[in-house]
Design a protein around this motif. Structure first.
Motif, short mmCIF file in Angstrom:
data_model
loop_
_atom_site.label_atom_id
_atom_site.label_comp_id
_atom_site.label_asym_id
_atom_site.label_seq_id
_atom_site.Cartn_x
_atom_site.Cartn_y
_atom_site.Cartn_z
N UNK A 1 0.82 -1.21 0.00
CA UNK A 1 0.00 0.00 0.00
C UNK A 1 0.86 1.26 0.00
N UNK A 2 0.20 2.38 0.15
CA UNK A 2 0.88 3.68 0.11
C UNK A 2 1.95 3.79 1.21
N UNK A 3 1.65 3.32 2.42
CA UNK A 3 2.61 3.42 3.52
C UNK A 3 3.89 2.64 3.18
N UNK A 4 3.74 1.47 2.58
CA UNK A 4 4.91 0.70 2.17
C UNK A 4 5.71 1.42 1.09
N UNK A 5 4.99 2.02 0.16
CA UNK A 5 5.64 2.76 -0.93
C UNK A 5 6.45 3.93 -0.38
N UNK A 6 5.85 4.68 0.55
CA UNK A 6 6.55 5.82 1.14
C UNK A 6 7.75 5.36 1.98
N UNK A 7 7.60 4.25 2.69
CA UNK A 7 8.70 3.70 3.47
C UNK A 7 9.85 3.27 2.56
N UNK A 8 9.50 2.64 1.45
CA UNK A 8 10.52 2.22 0.48
C UNK A 8 11.27 3.44 -0.06
N UNK A 9 10.53 4.49 -0.40
CA UNK A 9 11.16 5.69 -0.95
C UNK A 9 12.08 6.36 0.07
N UNK A 10 11.68 6.36 1.35
CA UNK A 10 12.56 6.91 2.40
C UNK A 10 13.85 6.09 2.48
N UNK A 11 13.74 4.77 2.42
CA UNK A 11 14.93 3.91 2.49
C UNK A 11 15.84 4.14 1.28
N UNK A 12 15.25 4.28 0.10
CA UNK A 12 16.05 4.55 -1.10
C UNK A 12 16.79 5.87 -0.98
N UNK A 13 16.11 6.89 -0.46
CA UNK A 13 16.74 8.20 -0.27
C UNK A 13 17.84 8.13 0.78
N UNK B 1 20.84 6.40 -0.63
CA UNK B 1 21.37 6.96 -1.87
C UNK B 1 21.22 6.04 -3.07
N UNK B 2 20.24 5.15 -3.03
CA UNK B 2 20.03 4.24 -4.16
C UNK B 2 19.50 5.03 -5.35
N UNK B 3 20.08 4.78 -6.50
CA UNK B 3 19.68 5.46 -7.72
C UNK B 3 19.47 4.43 -8.81
N UNK B 4 18.38 4.55 -9.56
CA UNK B 4 18.18 3.61 -10.67
C UNK B 4 19.18 3.87 -11.78
N UNK B 5 19.46 2.85 -12.55
CA UNK B 5 20.32 3.00 -13.72
C UNK B 5 19.42 3.50 -14.85
N UNK B 6 19.72 4.66 -15.38
CA UNK B 6 18.94 5.26 -16.46
C UNK B 6 19.67 5.03 -17.78
#
Length: 154
Positions: free
Chosen positions: A104-116, A119-124
């Motif tokens: 859900x949204x809470x998991x999505x926001x938690x994931x985004x906080x962890x990525x930030x 410093x995880x960055x996708x390969x573009x």
């Protein structure tokens, strides 16, 4: 001598630069599960991310280490509605299969906080303008992209 297309060689270089110790591709080796086992001295991979479900689950089982984990993203497709694993293949690794679901949204926001935080960055691979959407799709569908193909909306 092993022959590789320029895009396969390009992908190998990128994967090595990102830290991969070994690179095994299904294009070069349809029995990639066995090749993974061989490249790890017979041990296998501790974690396998299975993205094609029924078409490749047995290769993932062959690639997995004894008591390894397989993260399963999809269980069916139009040709094969479910996964099937033969007993000999399963017995060779005894891997645990974990099904992944979208949270859900809470998991999505938690994931985004962890990525930030980490410093995880996708390969573009390439960024296209919105007016280039057809070209972006062709580029993605060609199979030469390494990483994400992005379409800028604004």
């Amino acid at each position: 001598m092993e022959r590789r297309t320029p895009s396969e060689q390009h992908g190998r270089i990128h994967l090595k630069a990102l830290g991969a110790d070994h690179v095994v591709t299904y294009c070069e080796n349809p029995e990639w599960g066995t090749a993974v086992r061989e490249s790890t001295g017979g041990r296998g991979a501790d974690l396998v991310v299975e993205t094609n479900g029924p078409d490749t689950i047995e290769q993932s089982m062959r690639a997995a280490a004894l008591y390894g984990q397989i993260v399963l993203l999809t269980t069916g497709n139009p040709r094969r509605p479910g996964i099937e694993i033969s007993s000999p293949v399963y017995a060779a690794s005894l891997a645990t299969i974990r099904r992944v679901f979208v949270g859900g949204r809470a998991h999505f926001e938690s994931m985004n906080r962890a990525l930030t935080l980490h410093g995880a960055r996708p390969v573009i691979d390439r960024v296209f303008g919105f007016d280039e959407v057809h070209e972006a799709f062709r580029h993605y569908a060609s199979g030469v992209a390494f990483g994400k193909v992005v379409i800028r909306v604004a």
